[in-house]
Design a protein around this motif. Sequence first.
Motif, PDB file in Angstrom:
ATOM      1  N   ALA A  44      -2.540  11.399  -4.089  1.00  0.00           N
ATOM      2  CA  ALA A  44      -2.127   9.994  -4.217  1.00  0.00           C
ATOM      3  C   ALA A  44      -2.782   9.128  -3.148  1.00  0.00           C
ATOM      4  O   ALA A  44      -3.198   7.999  -3.432  1.00  0.00           O
ATOM      5  N   ILE A  45      -2.880   9.645  -1.934  1.00  0.00           N
ATOM      6  CA  ILE A  45      -3.525   8.871  -0.868  1.00  0.00           C
ATOM      7  C   ILE A  45      -4.982   8.624  -1.212  1.00  0.00           C
ATOM      8  O   ILE A  45      -5.497   7.509  -1.069  1.00  0.00           O
ATOM      9  N   VAL A  46      -5.666   9.667  -1.672  1.00  0.00           N
ATOM     10  CA  VAL A  46      -7.085   9.531  -2.023  1.00  0.00           C
ATOM     11  C   VAL A  46      -7.271   8.550  -3.177  1.00  0.00           C
ATOM     12  O   VAL A  46      -8.195   7.739  -3.172  1.00  0.00           O
ATOM     13  N   ILE A  91       3.127  13.862  -9.949  1.00  0.00           N
ATOM     14  CA  ILE A  91       4.151  14.896 -10.169  1.00  0.00           C
ATOM     15  C   ILE A  91       4.635  14.859 -11.622  1.00  0.00           C
ATOM     16  O   ILE A  91       4.806  15.904 -12.261  1.00  0.00           O
ATOM     17  N   GLY A  92       4.834  13.656 -12.160  1.00  0.00           N
ATOM     18  CA  GLY A  92       5.271  13.515 -13.551  1.00  0.00           C
ATOM     19  C   GLY A  92       4.246  14.059 -14.536  1.00  0.00           C
ATOM     20  O   GLY A  92       4.602  14.749 -15.500  1.00  0.00           O
ATOM     21  N   VAL A  93       2.979  13.768 -14.307  1.00  0.00           N
ATOM     22  CA  VAL A  93       1.929  14.282 -15.181  1.00  0.00           C
ATOM     23  C   VAL A  93       1.863  15.805 -15.071  1.00  0.00           C
ATOM     24  O   VAL A  93       1.686  16.508 -16.089  1.00  0.00           O
ATOM     25  N   ARG A 109       0.838  -1.216   0.000  1.00  0.00           N
ATOM     26  CA  ARG A 109       0.000   0.000   0.000  1.00  0.00           C
ATOM     27  C   ARG A 109       0.867   1.259   0.000  1.00  0.00           C
ATOM     28  O   ARG A 109       0.568   2.225  -0.688  1.00  0.00           O
ATOM     29  N   LEU A 110       1.955   1.261   0.774  1.00  0.00           N
ATOM     30  CA  LEU A 110       2.840   2.427   0.822  1.00  0.00           C
ATOM     31  C   LEU A 110       3.551   2.650  -0.514  1.00  0.00           C
ATOM     32  O   LEU A 110       3.700   3.793  -0.965  1.00  0.00           O
ATOM     33  N   VAL A 111       3.981   1.561  -1.137  1.00  0.00           N
ATOM     34  CA  VAL A 111       4.631   1.670  -2.446  1.00  0.00           C
ATOM     35  C   VAL A 111       3.638   2.219  -3.472  1.00  0.00           C
ATOM     36  O   VAL A 111       3.992   3.054  -4.310  1.00  0.00           O
ATOM     37  N   LEU A 112       2.388   1.787  -3.388  1.00  0.00           N
ATOM     38  CA  LEU A 112       1.364   2.299  -4.296  1.00  0.00           C
ATOM     39  C   LEU A 112       1.186   3.812  -4.125  1.00  0.00           C
ATOM     40  O   LEU A 112       1.085   4.550  -5.116  1.00  0.00           O
ATOM     41  N   VAL A 113       1.172   4.281  -2.883  1.00  0.00           N
ATOM     42  CA  VAL A 113       1.046   5.727  -2.637  1.00  0.00           C
ATOM     43  C   VAL A 113       2.265   6.454  -3.203  1.00  0.00           C
ATOM     44  O   VAL A 113       2.127   7.506  -3.842  1.00  0.00           O
ATOM     45  N   LEU A 114       3.441   5.913  -3.000  1.00  0.00           N
ATOM     46  CA  LEU A 114       4.662   6.545  -3.511  1.00  0.00           C
ATOM     47  C   LEU A 114       4.651   6.622  -5.040  1.00  0.00           C
ATOM     48  O   LEU A 114       4.924   7.672  -5.622  1.00  0.00           O
ATOM     49  N   VAL A 115       4.314   5.503  -5.671  1.00  0.00           N
ATOM     50  CA  VAL A 115       4.282   5.472  -7.143  1.00  0.00           C
ATOM     51  C   VAL A 115       3.213   6.428  -7.668  1.00  0.00           C
ATOM     52  O   VAL A 115       3.448   7.167  -8.635  1.00  0.00           O
ATOM     53  N   THR A 116       2.062   6.449  -7.035  1.00  0.00           N
ATOM     54  CA  THR A 116       0.991   7.352  -7.466  1.00  0.00           C
ATOM     55  C   THR A 116       1.417   8.805  -7.306  1.00  0.00           C
ATOM     56  O   THR A 116       1.133   9.641  -8.168  1.00  0.00           O
ATOM     57  N   THR A 117       2.112   9.114  -6.217  1.00  0.00           N
ATOM     58  CA  THR A 117       2.623  10.471  -6.012  1.00  0.00           C
ATOM     59  C   THR A 117       3.578  10.861  -7.135  1.00  0.00           C
ATOM     60  O   THR A 117       3.480  11.962  -7.697  1.00  0.00           O
ATOM     61  N   LEU A 118       4.487   9.961  -7.470  1.00  0.00           N
ATOM     62  CA  LEU A 118       5.453  10.249  -8.538  1.00  0.00           C
ATOM     63  C   LEU A 118       4.762  10.404  -9.892  1.00  0.00           C
ATOM     64  O   LEU A 118       5.156  11.259 -10.698  1.00  0.00           O
ATOM     65  N   VAL A 150       3.746  22.203 -15.322  1.00  0.00           N
ATOM     66  CA  VAL A 150       3.726  22.686 -13.937  1.00  0.00           C
ATOM     67  C   VAL A 150       5.035  22.222 -13.288  1.00  0.00           C
ATOM     68  O   VAL A 150       5.178  21.067 -12.903  1.00  0.00           O
ATOM     69  N   ARG A 151       5.994  23.132 -13.158  1.00  0.00           N
ATOM     70  CA  ARG A 151       7.311  22.768 -12.632  1.00  0.00           C
ATOM     71  C   ARG A 151       7.344  22.765 -11.105  1.00  0.00           C
ATOM     72  O   ARG A 151       8.078  22.011 -10.507  1.00  0.00           O
ATOM     73  N   ASP A 152       6.572  23.615 -10.487  1.00  0.00           N
ATOM     74  CA  ASP A 152       6.594  23.724  -9.027  1.00  0.00           C
ATOM     75  C   ASP A 152       5.345  23.115  -8.406  1.00  0.00           C
ATOM     76  O   ASP A 152       4.666  23.737  -7.588  1.00  0.00           O
ATOM     77  N   PHE A 153       5.039  21.881  -8.786  1.00  0.00           N
ATOM     78  CA  PHE A 153       3.862  21.204  -8.233  1.00  0.00           C
ATOM     79  C   PHE A 153       4.180  20.804  -6.790  1.00  0.00           C
ATOM     80  O   PHE A 153       5.173  20.106  -6.534  1.00  0.00           O
ATOM     81  N   PRO A 154       3.376  21.231  -5.814  1.00  0.00           N
ATOM     82  CA  PRO A 154       3.675  20.923  -4.406  1.00  0.00           C
ATOM     83  C   PRO A 154       3.596  19.409  -4.134  1.00  0.00           C
ATOM     84  O   PRO A 154       2.616  18.750  -4.477  1.00  0.00           O
ATOM     85  N   VAL A 155       4.641  18.904  -3.543  1.00  0.00           N
ATOM     86  CA  VAL A 155       4.718  17.464  -3.248  1.00  0.00           C
ATOM     87  C   VAL A 155       3.620  17.064  -2.267  1.00  0.00           C
ATOM     88  O   VAL A 155       3.035  15.980  -2.390  1.00  0.00           O
ATOM     89  N   VAL A 156       3.315  17.932  -1.321  1.00  0.00           N
ATOM     90  CA  VAL A 156       2.279  17.610  -0.328  1.00  0.00           C
ATOM     91  C   VAL A 156       0.923  17.444  -1.007  1.00  0.00           C
ATOM     92  O   VAL A 156       0.155  16.525  -0.684  1.00  0.00           O
TER      93      VAL A 156
END
Length: 113
Positions: free
Chosen positions: A53-55, A33-35, A21-30, A41-47
Amino acid sequence: MSDGPPRSRLLLDVLAYVAARLVLVLVTTLVIIGVGRLFGVRDFPVVVALLFAIVIALPLGIWLFTPLRRRATESIATWDERRRRDREQLQARLRGDAAPEDPAAPDGEPRDG
């Protein structure tokens, strides 16, 4: 009560599910950000990406990791049943009653503990 294979299997199954589940959240976050970068959008907030990604990962993880979730749930149920049986045997011994028979014991003999 011993800490034999059922407990170690329980820990491995639950840790595998949590890690997936944590890896899925990490991959979804990346991916988010990639999309965002693909759209310029260069300064997309990681938070913000992490919250999205969590949702997204909550329902997606339930669907993707069904076998892991079922295995973890079965391990928890097995461990809980063993714990309940051990507690009943202990309570019977404390009352002075004969211990209930352990179905896993050979020839139906009560387990020595």
